[in-house]
Enzyme design. Structure first.
Site, PDB file in Angstrom:
ATOM      1  N   TYR A 166      17.554  38.396  16.609  1.00  0.00           N
ATOM      2  CA  TYR A 166      17.773  38.450  15.293  1.00  0.00           C
ATOM      3  C   TYR A 166      17.763  36.777  14.952  1.00  0.00           C
ATOM      4  O   TYR A 166      17.584  35.948  15.766  1.00  0.00           O
ATOM      5  CB  TYR A 166      19.280  38.794  14.968  1.00  0.00           C
ATOM      6  CG  TYR A 166      20.477  38.445  15.642  1.00  0.00           C
ATOM      7  CD1 TYR A 166      20.756  37.535  16.413  1.00  0.00           C
ATOM      8  CD2 TYR A 166      21.705  39.553  15.592  1.00  0.00           C
ATOM      9  CE1 TYR A 166      21.921  37.071  17.065  1.00  0.00           C
ATOM     10  CE2 TYR A 166      22.990  39.186  16.007  1.00  0.00           C
ATOM     11  CZ  TYR A 166      22.885  37.928  16.702  1.00  0.00           C
ATOM     12  OH  TYR A 166      24.162  37.745  17.448  1.00  0.00           O
ATOM     13  N   GLU A 167      18.192  36.626  13.600  1.00  0.00           N
ATOM     14  CA  GLU A 167      17.839  35.185  13.058  1.00  0.00           C
ATOM     15  C   GLU A 167      16.253  34.330  13.558  1.00  0.00           C
ATOM     16  O   GLU A 167      16.186  33.424  13.849  1.00  0.00           O
ATOM     17  CB  GLU A 167      18.739  34.097  13.659  1.00  0.00           C
ATOM     18  CG  GLU A 167      19.214  33.272  12.840  1.00  0.00           C
ATOM     19  CD  GLU A 167      19.659  33.449  11.420  1.00  0.00           C
ATOM     20  OE1 GLU A 167      20.569  34.411  11.346  1.00  0.00           O
ATOM     21  OE2 GLU A 167      19.042  32.606  10.382  1.00  0.00           O
TER      22      GLU A 167
END
Lengths: 590, 590
Positions: B434-435
């Site tokens: 993620y990110e």
């Protein structure tokens, strides 16, 4: 929902183009022509795809349940096991005298890879039974063999291996399970075993436990351990089942993966057992089949990487996201599929080059086991014993890396249960641990195998690599395989030399053992890719019309040679760094 | 049962001995003397150890449940969140104008590491709220700020970030959520968002969703995206809560790890939203805080490695198995503890040298964020923007490796749920995804950051390394740090040169992007270990009596320099191999 597509074509290529199995001078191998192996693999592949794979997610989600001493396996498992049993797959490479099909081990490993890719947890039920069969076959009396083997071969009965106790796994000298001799020649076993795979279930009428235990008054430590047969139900002389023995499942282990397999705490409360093999020689009896058992675990690592790769590849072809940096590839779509992105491609090539090279390594090692068994060939036995820790350690370490890399291809979807990529990681994880942790494999390699028979087998391995290099030195097309293989092999020799020179400083040698194991693994895969390239050129030269297949092999091999194999230099550097910085910190200062 | 022991001592060392924060010319940093940071870290550490860590296993086992639209978080989570709220920790580095404590970001990261080690899933509730706070703080109108910020700072209200939709994550140009303008200046949002962390729960009175959506008729793709504030409950002008808005949780994602965090499907069915920031500039508004957000994820990778290492170390000191090869170490026990075995020691040193070097890297990067914010320093901003993809990618890739290595130390126990080692692996796994996946980080690094401002920042980084090398060239004791750092830095420059020379061939450059990111990460950790060594020698020279601590740093640093850093040569080789073998296989032939 993940799928499994049988890898029959690639296995066929390795068996026939690369290893040329039917031309090998091993009894029984002459039968292994392309038609025969093709028919077997096709049938095995169908079971993998249609019967086993659909239950993989089910097994993971449902897991096993302990219900009043009875273990409930996931839905559908029993039906699937029946398919394996009815097709004769459980006794595929077993002795025909006891109902087995007597197939070469090599072919059983090829089948095993597909079945394990499709459902690793389920395949452990017949897998452990096979281990039990093999130990009784090797060490049992004629009477014991007659009594137990036919039902183990048919999986009418299951089998287990009981080694670990709460206080010991690696160091079995510490076990406490007692076996008290009885007047009738039997023993009463008492103690607790943990992490017993397939320890209890109702997919078989009976379960034959092989249990390591100590007879009171025997030698201390590892030298006082004997092996016992402890059936779940006593077996009458006419083969019918008698009373329930005093062995029971005391609990199921909650664990990271292989949820479909019952990992049991087994309690022995004065259970009746029968000595198998020699008194106090239980370790030897239990570990006779160590090469096969460890190759089997290496196979699991490869198998999980293989199925993970297949699914990641399908996702990468399907998922659209952004546009390729070199310009739009799929103008008809709102975005290009992610397989066009170099970093996704890198991950897929990492996986593909490992899986295909690793498969060749595994099947090559399996042929040596067949050769050692069927030809009574001590050199093959020595060579494969040397390579087994490499195979187990490397194929599982890199197999896990490949599953993680496959999962990464999915982005966020890879973290969700729905897509199944994360299960391959969790299932694969155990393969680095059981059947001797990979650290133990490295220790076995550096501490024992390297120097065994005065280094004869490692010298034979170097000779084999050298011969391959020499044979292909004049083929310009092969240079891109031969040159890096030569460099890697030189690194391996230098690392071996370091160990020889530092034989008196075990901490120095063992600090680099894991790195050495990886170095060795790379050279094995480099050699395999060299052989694959050679076979591919041969097929192309012969006018084989499946040019895409063979050319893909060459591209994939080049990837391995340029982007994976050169790690050997770094690994050598670590080996040569010795133990100073590894062991330099006082335990108290950690 | 796993535990967490606060890393206050090592953080203190990095802040004061290595980074000398209180001497840095950054507004607010003069307050950061040893006493002050020590008191803060001690308090934060107690919460980590006593409040958050005991709930980590609970959260994993119970997970979140969706009950008639309401998300039930694991037992004890709400009480723990109240402890964070009451102690002012949720607004630790927030603007005092809105009730925050105005602490430097650097110190908040130090606290964050400990809290995230103790319970990553739980900390994501205030973590996402902080992200929402930061975006409104940067882009909201004065009215919006006054309305939302105080309650976000106090965590009276929670906050979320809504980007991903089923058909797109990385390529947000493909989003479909619509925002229809209304006559009163508000918008009606309709669409589905997935993977919304902390999307729904009842630990806060209200939840403020930040949602990316497209206004019909706007530009196509990424240029037509705007950002909206969508509260779960409408907020009246007097600050009281009004009606429930048309936003609801449609499902919880079942996932590999961070079970304690609610990963929600969020349905917007004509929900009222308010534009924040400029029309069609939603991407910019959402990603203003990208450096902090990505550093935060890198921190999670490090934090999981840190707690995993602690637990593996404790296990290795306690578990006995066999005898050390160099002779018995603990004759009073039936066997030696496994920490005496070189391969176990190797794994622990891998973890330790990564965690301690990575911590210094993370805190150093955090100081640059503070410098760029508080001093309005464009050079610091440029440098940290360059390093952020390295930090996020390297600390999470290597963080996962460290958790896997920690798990391996346990042998079979590492695979069981009971010991908790496997949870660290599963929780850590998401940080690579993620990110911005780590592949996206590598792309950002090579495709954008390297050449930004005409390469000014990467040149500044090289200058910084060069200066450090030069300053220590005459210190013989430092040679074992300086020599390898010089070699690694040369590899990094050569790789950068390769990209410059191949700027016109993006597939060649991007095929090595991930390797380059790792190469860069190693040089950063090499630089950190150089600085740690220097600081340790300085402390020893000054007569600091905690010699064991500083000498341990030197041993650990030498380990990194000899056994980890030299990987740069192999990584360079891969970068220089270009794209031919990576992109050489036709998609159709996979």
């Amino acid at each position: 929902m993940p799928f499994y597509e049988p890898t029959t074509k690639d296995i066929d290529f390795v068996l026939h183009d690369v290893l040329k199995v039917s031309e090998q001078d091993i009894p029984g191998f002459d039968e292994l022509d392309r038609d025969f192996t093709g028919a077997v693999l096709e049938e095995a592949g169908k079971i993998a795809r249609d019967v086993l794979a659909p239950l993989n997610t089910v097994g993971d989600h449902q897991g096993c349940k302990l219900d009043n001493g009875v273990v409930r396996v996931p839905e559908g498992f029993e039906d699937a096991v029946n398919v394996l049993r009815d097709g004769g797959w459980t006794g595929f490479d077993c002795d025909p005298e006891y109902g087995g099909q007597g197939m070469p081990y090599t072919l059983s490993i090829a089948v095993g890879e597909m079945h394990s890719s499709a459902n690793m947890a389920l395949m452990m039920y017949p897998g452990l039974t096979h281990g039990c069969y093999a130990a009784i076959h090797a060490h049992g009396t004629e009477e014991q063999k007659a009594k137990y083997l036919p039902n183990l071969v048919s999986f009418k009965w299951g089998g287990t291996m009981n080694l670990t106790e709460p206080q010991c796994g690696t160091d079995l000298g510490l076990i406490r399970t007692k076996a008290e001799p009885q007047e009738d020649g039997t023993y009463k076993l008492s103690g607790q075993k943990i992490w017993i795979s397939a320890g209890e279930h109702e997919m078989a009428e009976n379960i034959i436990h092989l249990v390591l235990a100590k007879i009171p008054g025997g030698p201390d430590g590892i030298k006082g351990i004997s092996l016992f047969i402890v059936p779940k139900f006593m077996v009458n002389d006419d083969g019918s089942l008698g009373e329930r023995n005093a062995v029971s499942c005391g609990g199921l282990e909650s664990k990271m993966g292989i949820h479909g397999n019952a990992t049991c705490v087994m309690n022995y409360d004065g259970a009746t057992g029968y000595l198998i093999g020699d008194l106090h020689k239980g370790m030897r009896a239990m570990f006779t089949m160590m090469n096969e058992a460890r190759l089997g675990v290496g196979m699991q690592g490869l198998a999980q990487a293989s199925v993970a790769y297949q699914n990641a590849l399908a996702f990468a072809k399907d998922r659209i996201q952004g546009r390729a940096v070199t310009g739009t590839k799929e103008p008809e779509k709102a975005a290009d599929s992610i397989i066009h992105f170099p970093d996704v491609r890198r991950m897929l090539m990492d996986q593909k080059s490992f899986v295909e090279g690793g498969r060749a390594f595994m099947l090559w090692a399996a042929t040596m086991i067949d050769r050692s068994r069927r030809n009574d060939d001590a050199d093959a036995e020595g060579m494969v014993s040397l390579l087994i820790p490499v195979l187990k350690g490397f194929l599982t370490d890199k197999g896990l890396d490949a599953t993680i890399s496959s999962q990464q291809v999915y982005g966020g979807s890879g973290f969700t249960t729905e897509w199944g990529a994360e299960q391959f990681v969790r299932d694969c994880r155990i393969a680095l641990i059981y059947e001797g942790t990979n650290g133990i494999q490295a220790l076995d390699l550096v501490g024992r195998k390297l120097a065994s028979d005065n280094g004869k087998h490692v010298m034979a391995f170097f000779e084999l690599v050298k011969t391959f290099i020499k044979e292909n030195a004049d083929d310009e097309r092969m240079a891109e395989f031969i040159t890096p293989l030569k460099a890697a092999s030189k690194d391996l020799q230098a690392a071996g030399m370091y160990f020889m020179q530092n034989a008196g400083k075990p901490d120095d040698a063992l600090s680099g053992a894991a790195d050495f194991m990886h170095l060795f693994g790379h050279v094995c895969l480099g050699l395999m890719w060299g052989q694959i390239a050679k076979a591919s050129y041969a097929a192309l030269d012969a006018g084989n019309c499946d040019t895409a297949f063979y050319e893909s092999k060459l591209v994939t091999g080049r990837y391995y040679m340029t982007r994976k194999l050169p790690e050997t230099a770094f690994l050598l550097q670590k080996v040569q760094a010795g133990g100073a910085n590894v062991m330099g910190l006082d335990v108290a200062n950690f």
